[in-house]
Design a protein around this motif. Structure first.
Motif, PDB file in Angstrom:
ATOM      1  N   LYS A 381       0.832  -1.204   0.000  1.00 48.04           N
ATOM      2  CA  LYS A 381       0.000   0.000   0.000  1.00 48.04           C
ATOM      3  C   LYS A 381       0.871   1.260   0.000  1.00 48.04           C
ATOM      4  O   LYS A 381       0.624   2.216  -0.744  1.00 48.04           O
ATOM      5  CB  LYS A 381      -0.908  -0.010   1.219  1.00 48.04           C
ATOM      6  N   ALA A 382       1.937   1.241   0.817  1.00 47.20           N
ATOM      7  CA  ALA A 382       2.807   2.410   0.922  1.00 47.20           C
ATOM      8  C   ALA A 382       3.649   2.595  -0.332  1.00 47.20           C
ATOM      9  O   ALA A 382       4.036   3.720  -0.666  1.00 47.20           O
ATOM     10  CB  ALA A 382       3.705   2.283   2.145  1.00 47.20           C
ATOM     11  N   ALA A 383       3.992   1.499  -1.009  1.00 48.56           N
ATOM     12  CA  ALA A 383       4.859   1.584  -2.187  1.00 48.56           C
ATOM     13  C   ALA A 383       4.248   2.496  -3.254  1.00 48.56           C
ATOM     14  O   ALA A 383       4.953   3.298  -3.883  1.00 48.56           O
ATOM     15  CB  ALA A 383       5.102   0.191  -2.757  1.00 48.56           C
ATOM     16  N   LYS A 384       2.944   2.393  -3.448  1.00 47.91           N
ATOM     17  CA  LYS A 384       2.288   3.236  -4.455  1.00 47.91           C
ATOM     18  C   LYS A 384       2.374   4.710  -4.053  1.00 47.91           C
ATOM     19  O   LYS A 384       2.656   5.576  -4.892  1.00 47.91           O
ATOM     20  CB  LYS A 384       0.826   2.812  -4.612  1.00 47.91           C
ATOM     21  N   GLY A 385       2.130   4.972  -2.780  1.00 43.84           N
ATOM     22  CA  GLY A 385       2.176   6.353  -2.321  1.00 43.84           C
ATOM     23  C   GLY A 385       3.575   6.936  -2.387  1.00 43.84           C
ATOM     24  O   GLY A 385       3.755   8.105  -2.786  1.00 43.84           O
ATOM     25  N   LEU A 386       4.578   6.156  -2.025  1.00 43.39           N
ATOM     26  CA  LEU A 386       5.955   6.648  -2.072  1.00 43.39           C
ATOM     27  C   LEU A 386       6.383   6.917  -3.508  1.00 43.39           C
ATOM     28  O   LEU A 386       7.007   7.946  -3.799  1.00 43.39           O
ATOM     29  CB  LEU A 386       6.898   5.628  -1.416  1.00 43.39           C
ATOM     30  N   ALA A 387       6.058   5.999  -4.411  1.00 42.45           N
ATOM     31  CA  ALA A 387       6.426   6.176  -5.816  1.00 42.45           C
ATOM     32  C   ALA A 387       5.785   7.440  -6.392  1.00 42.45           C
ATOM     33  O   ALA A 387       6.435   8.228  -7.085  1.00 42.45           O
ATOM     34  CB  ALA A 387       6.002   4.952  -6.622  1.00 42.45           C
ATOM     35  N   LYS A 388       4.521   7.651  -6.077  1.00 42.76           N
ATOM     36  CA  LYS A 388       3.817   8.827  -6.596  1.00 42.76           C
ATOM     37  C   LYS A 388       4.413  10.109  -6.026  1.00 42.76           C
ATOM     38  O   LYS A 388       4.633  11.098  -6.753  1.00 42.76           O
ATOM     39  CB  LYS A 388       2.337   8.722  -6.230  1.00 42.76           C
ATOM     40  N   ALA A 389       4.703  10.123  -4.720  1.00 41.03           N
ATOM     41  CA  ALA A 389       5.220  11.332  -4.085  1.00 41.03           C
ATOM     42  C   ALA A 389       6.620  11.674  -4.581  1.00 41.03           C
ATOM     43  O   ALA A 389       6.937  12.839  -4.842  1.00 41.03           O
ATOM     44  CB  ALA A 389       5.226  11.149  -2.564  1.00 41.03           C
ATOM     45  N   VAL A 390       7.491  10.656  -4.709  1.00 41.44           N
ATOM     46  CA  VAL A 390       8.856  10.911  -5.177  1.00 41.44           C
ATOM     47  C   VAL A 390       8.851  11.360  -6.633  1.00 41.44           C
ATOM     48  O   VAL A 390       9.605  12.260  -7.018  1.00 41.44           O
ATOM     49  CB  VAL A 390       9.741   9.664  -4.976  1.00 41.44           C
ATOM     50  N   THR A 391       8.004  10.751  -7.461  1.00 37.47           N
ATOM     51  CA  THR A 391       7.902  11.175  -8.860  1.00 37.47           C
ATOM     52  C   THR A 391       7.479  12.642  -8.949  1.00 37.47           C
ATOM     53  O   THR A 391       8.008  13.408  -9.755  1.00 37.47           O
ATOM     54  CB  THR A 391       6.899  10.288  -9.617  1.00 37.47           C
ATOM     55  N   ALA A 392       6.548  13.038  -8.091  1.00 39.25           N
ATOM     56  CA  ALA A 392       6.113  14.438  -8.076  1.00 39.25           C
ATOM     57  C   ALA A 392       7.248  15.358  -7.651  1.00 39.25           C
ATOM     58  O   ALA A 392       7.428  16.450  -8.215  1.00 39.25           O
ATOM     59  CB  ALA A 392       4.915  14.594  -7.132  1.00 39.25           C
ATOM     60  N   GLU A 393       8.037  14.932  -6.669  1.00 36.21           N
ATOM     61  CA  GLU A 393       9.182  15.735  -6.233  1.00 36.21           C
ATOM     62  C   GLU A 393      10.220  15.852  -7.343  1.00 36.21           C
ATOM     63  O   GLU A 393      10.824  16.915  -7.542  1.00 36.21           O
ATOM     64  CB  GLU A 393       9.827  15.109  -4.988  1.00 36.21           C
ATOM     65  N   LEU A 394      10.446  14.774  -8.076  1.00 33.89           N
ATOM     66  CA  LEU A 394      11.409  14.815  -9.175  1.00 33.89           C
ATOM     67  C   LEU A 394      10.958  15.798 -10.248  1.00 33.89           C
ATOM     68  O   LEU A 394      11.784  16.486 -10.864  1.00 33.89           O
ATOM     69  CB  LEU A 394      11.588  13.417  -9.771  1.00 33.89           C
ATOM     70  N   SER A 395       9.663  15.877 -10.452  1.00 31.98           N
ATOM     71  CA  SER A 395       9.151  16.843 -11.421  1.00 31.98           C
ATOM     72  C   SER A 395       9.505  18.256 -10.997  1.00 31.98           C
ATOM     73  O   SER A 395       9.841  19.108 -11.831  1.00 31.98           O
ATOM     74  CB  SER A 395       7.626  16.691 -11.551  1.00 31.98           C
ATOM     75  N   GLY A 396       9.453  18.512  -9.704  1.00 36.45           N
ATOM     76  CA  GLY A 396       9.821  19.820  -9.202  1.00 36.45           C
ATOM     77  C   GLY A 396      11.311  20.059  -9.189  1.00 36.45           C
ATOM     78  O   GLY A 396      11.763  21.190  -8.977  1.00 36.45           O
ATOM     79  N   LEU A 397      12.102  19.019  -9.411  1.00 28.29           N
ATOM     80  CA  LEU A 397      13.567  19.143  -9.462  1.00 28.29           C
ATOM     81  C   LEU A 397      14.056  19.103 -10.915  1.00 28.29           C
ATOM     82  O   LEU A 397      15.126  18.562 -11.195  1.00 28.29           O
ATOM     83  CB  LEU A 397      14.212  18.006  -8.643  1.00 28.29           C
ATOM     84  N   ALA A 398      13.260  19.664 -11.801  1.00 25.46           N
ATOM     85  CA  ALA A 398      13.616  19.758 -13.223  1.00 25.46           C
ATOM     86  C   ALA A 398      13.772  18.387 -13.865  1.00 25.46           C
ATOM     87  O   ALA A 398      14.604  18.193 -14.743  1.00 25.46           O
ATOM     88  CB  ALA A 398      14.899  20.567 -13.397  1.00 25.46           C
ATOM     89  N   MET A 399      12.957  17.432 -13.427  1.00 28.73           N
ATOM     90  CA  MET A 399      12.937  16.105 -14.052  1.00 28.73           C
ATOM     91  C   MET A 399      11.479  15.738 -14.301  1.00 28.73           C
ATOM     92  O   MET A 399      10.968  14.742 -13.785  1.00 28.73           O
ATOM     93  CB  MET A 399      13.637  15.075 -13.141  1.00 28.73           C
ATOM     94  N   ALA A 400      10.822  16.572 -15.100  1.00 26.07           N
ATOM     95  CA  ALA A 400       9.377  16.432 -15.306  1.00 26.07           C
ATOM     96  C   ALA A 400       9.011  15.103 -15.944  1.00 26.07           C
ATOM     97  O   ALA A 400       7.915  14.584 -15.718  1.00 26.07           O
ATOM     98  CB  ALA A 400       8.863  17.589 -16.154  1.00 26.07           C
ATOM     99  N   GLY A 401       9.880  14.538 -16.750  1.00 29.34           N
ATOM    100  CA  GLY A 401       9.548  13.284 -17.418  1.00 29.34           C
ATOM    101  C   GLY A 401      10.010  12.058 -16.669  1.00 29.34           C
ATOM    102  O   GLY A 401       9.853  10.929 -17.154  1.00 29.34           O
ATOM    103  N   ALA A 402      10.590  12.225 -15.504  1.00 23.61           N
ATOM    104  CA  ALA A 402      11.130  11.088 -14.769  1.00 23.61           C
ATOM    105  C   ALA A 402      10.014  10.294 -14.106  1.00 23.61           C
ATOM    106  O   ALA A 402       8.940  10.817 -13.780  1.00 23.61           O
ATOM    107  CB  ALA A 402      12.130  11.570 -13.723  1.00 23.61           C
TER     108      ALA A 402
END
Length: 587
Positions: A381-402
């Motif tokens: 259950k947590a894996a989905k939330g962590l993946a989504k949150a980190v992907t969103a953070e990467l987008s804010g770190l100039a990695m929008a397509g990551a």
């Protein structure tokens, strides 16, 4: 939080003191000036291995001292810190702060101190681990390890309770499983040991000794060996007190009669002093009567049968047979018997006992499977939330397509696995200390590319941003602690550097954040700016806080070595003003 660090004779630093505030603090300086020595000092306070080569040339030892404040910690962390201080005998300073220190000798040995007390380096590590989170390039490499990825997911999932339940069930299951395996493997040997114990217990039960009986027998035998002398002494004393038993009139000159006569004479006077003395004689008469009565009881208890001594000696011989074989005294023999009965319960290799133990192993295994399933469910259950949150953070770190993924799969069983666990679906897994799950971080830097394991798909700069993104997401689990980043922006530049600065500033709202950086885009977001520099070629480095024009000059130097040019300063001022304006908008 870390309020101050003092460093002596460590690498390029001869002597320096740096003070830290809440929020974001950056350390900058020329290459080789000694920026990383500050982080090295914190690693030493964290219990890292002491490297004698770090001691400054010409010095005998290096010393690092940190002052920590704990007023901002959560209740759980604060309690653990207090427990560590109490167990170490450490004390707080007058202002409530705690001083931790580490010294490294050029000859190799190191010493650790906490709250004014010398402690093992492990104790210092346990203390600072609660307060400091250190991230360097080595930590980025550790992020590629499966156990580190699992630990990161567990921090996000907050699985402390199900993990403790699983570990407790697993430990009990493994202990019962080892017991069953051992009994089956050593069946003949254990049966022989059980026979020896049963023989000894039978011998002890037949004698049936009482606690302390051997010591009591010694006293009895000594008394019986001197029976005539003891009887004569008691008779003589009793006769002196009460008179001879063969005197029919009872008028013999005895202590009781004489004392009674003296009391009667004194009581018959009208003199107050004599009557007072008579009252005292009343006590003496009572004592004489009591002693005489006890002497009578003593004489009555003395054996009259000559065989009593022989019986006592025979009993003593029986007890000595036991003390020669099983222990030095009877109390020890009885303790051996208790331990042997407990051991016999473990040595039962009968078919009935083995079948019962096998059922117990099965019951415990079912408990482990249930606990492991709960743990796996929480992680999935947590894996989905962590993946989504980190992907969103990467987008804010100039990695929008990551894209960042977290995979949770059964932990593969090994060929020589000592404790394979069969799940309800028939899959056999390894029951590890941390569960039956293998956690794998996946990463794709751009849309349209395959997601691969993080260790195979991220460059150095990308890995730095992934680690920062994970820390930002996990920050809520360690609110109030100090986070130290050593060149987390390595391999990053341009717009990505600005985004890293923004994320570090955001992290600093709930944490004290200390960053060693070479990027002006990151340094511009700092609440406090420290510079590590040397006074000249080959000279020792120091740490100083800069503000206003000095800070603009340092940012200009970091931009392109243009600290003295008007254009460099203008660019630096623009960068600093933009960061301050952005911070003001978010407050």
């Amino acid at each position: 939080m870390l309020s101050e660090i003092r460093i002596e004779s460590l690498g390029a630093i001869s002597a320096a003191t740096a003070e830290f505030d809440r929020g974001l603090t950056v350390l900058t300086g020329e290459t080789g000036a000694g920026k990383t020595m500050v982080v090295t000092g914190l690693h030493l306070l964290g219990g890292a291995r002491a490297d004698p080569n770090r001691v400054r040339s010409g010095s005998e030892r290096a010393v690092v001292e940190g002052r920590f404040l704990t007023s901002d910690l959560g209740d759980g962390v604060a309690r653990r810190v207090d427990d560590l201080l109490e167990s170490s005998g450490a004390e707080r300073d007058d202002d409530g702060s705690i001083i931790a220190a580490r010294s490294v000798s050029k000859d190799g040995p190191s010493r650790a101190y906490l709250g004014g007390r010398s402690v093992p380096a492990k104790s210092l590590s346990n203390f600072t681990t609660e307060l400091l989170t250190l991230h360097g390039q080595n930590d980025q490499l550790r992020l590629m390890r499966p156990d580190e990825q699992r630990a990161a997911l567990d921090r996000f999932a907050a699985v402390d309770k199900p993990l403790r339940r699983y570990r407790a069930a697993r430990d009990e299951w493994l202990a019962a499983r080892r017991d069953l395996t051992d009994r089956r493997r050593r069946e003949r040997e254990l049966a022989q040991e059980a026979d020896r114990l049963k023989f000894g217990l039978t011998e002890i039960d037949n004698v049936d000794p009482s606690p302390g009986e051997d010591d009591a027998l010694v006293d009895d035998i000594r008394r019986l060996s001197e029976l005539d002398a003891l009887r004569e002494a008691a008779l003589t004393a009793r006769a002196a007190l009460t008179g001879a038993d063969d005197d029919p009139t009872g008028d013999a000159m005895s202590a009781a009669n004489l004392a009674a006569q003296a009391k009667s004479a004194l009581d018959g006077t009208d003199d107050a002093t004599l009557r007072s003395l008579g009252a005292q004689l009343a006590d003496a008469v009572a004592v004489i009567g009591d002693v005489a009565g006890e002497l009578g009881d003593y004489l009555g208890a003395l054996p009259t049968d000559a065989s009593t001594l022989e019986n006592k000696l025979a009993r003593q011989a029986e007890l000595r047979t036991l003390t020669r074989k099983y222990a030095a005294d009877i109390d020890g023999v009885l303790a051996w018997a208790r331990e042997s009965r407990e051991r016999l319960d473990q040595l039962d290799v009968s078919e009935e006992a083995l079948a019962g133990l096998e059922r117990r192993v099965g019951e415990l295994q079912a408990q482990v499977v249930a606990a492991a399933a709960d743990l796996t469910k929480a992680r999935l259950k947590a894996a989905k939330g962590l993946a989504k949150a980190v992907t969103a953070e990467l987008s804010g770190l100039a990695m929008a397509g990551a894209e960042f993924t977290v995979g949770v799969a059964p932990l593969a069983v090994r060929a020589d696995d000592s404790a394979p666990l069969t799940l309800p679906d028939g899959v056999v897994v390894h029951a590890g200390h941390d569960g039956v799950d293998a956690v794998d971080f996946g990463f794709a830097a751009h849309r349209g590319t395959d997601v691969l394991p993080l260790s195979k798909s991220a460059s150095g700069g990308e890995l730095s941003r992934v680690m920062l993104a994970i820390e930002v997401v996990l920050a809520a689990s360690a609110e109030g602690t100090t986070m130290v980043f050593d060149e987390v922006d390595a391999g990053v530049g341009g717009r990505a550097a600005v985004q890293i600065g923004r994320r570090l500033a955001r992290l600093a709202r709930t944490h004290q954040v200390i960053v060693v950086t070479h990027l002006p885009q990151v340094a511009a977001y700092a609440d406090a700016h420290l510079v590590v520099d040397s006074s000249g070629r080959g000279k020792a480095s120091g740490v100083r806080r800069i503000d206003d024009d000095d800070r603009v000059a340092e940012l200009a130097r970091m931009l392109a070595g243009l600290g003295e040019s008007d254009s460099g300063r203008a660019h630096a001022r623009e960068l600093l003003d933009a960061a301050r304006a952005e911070a003001a908008e978010t407050d």
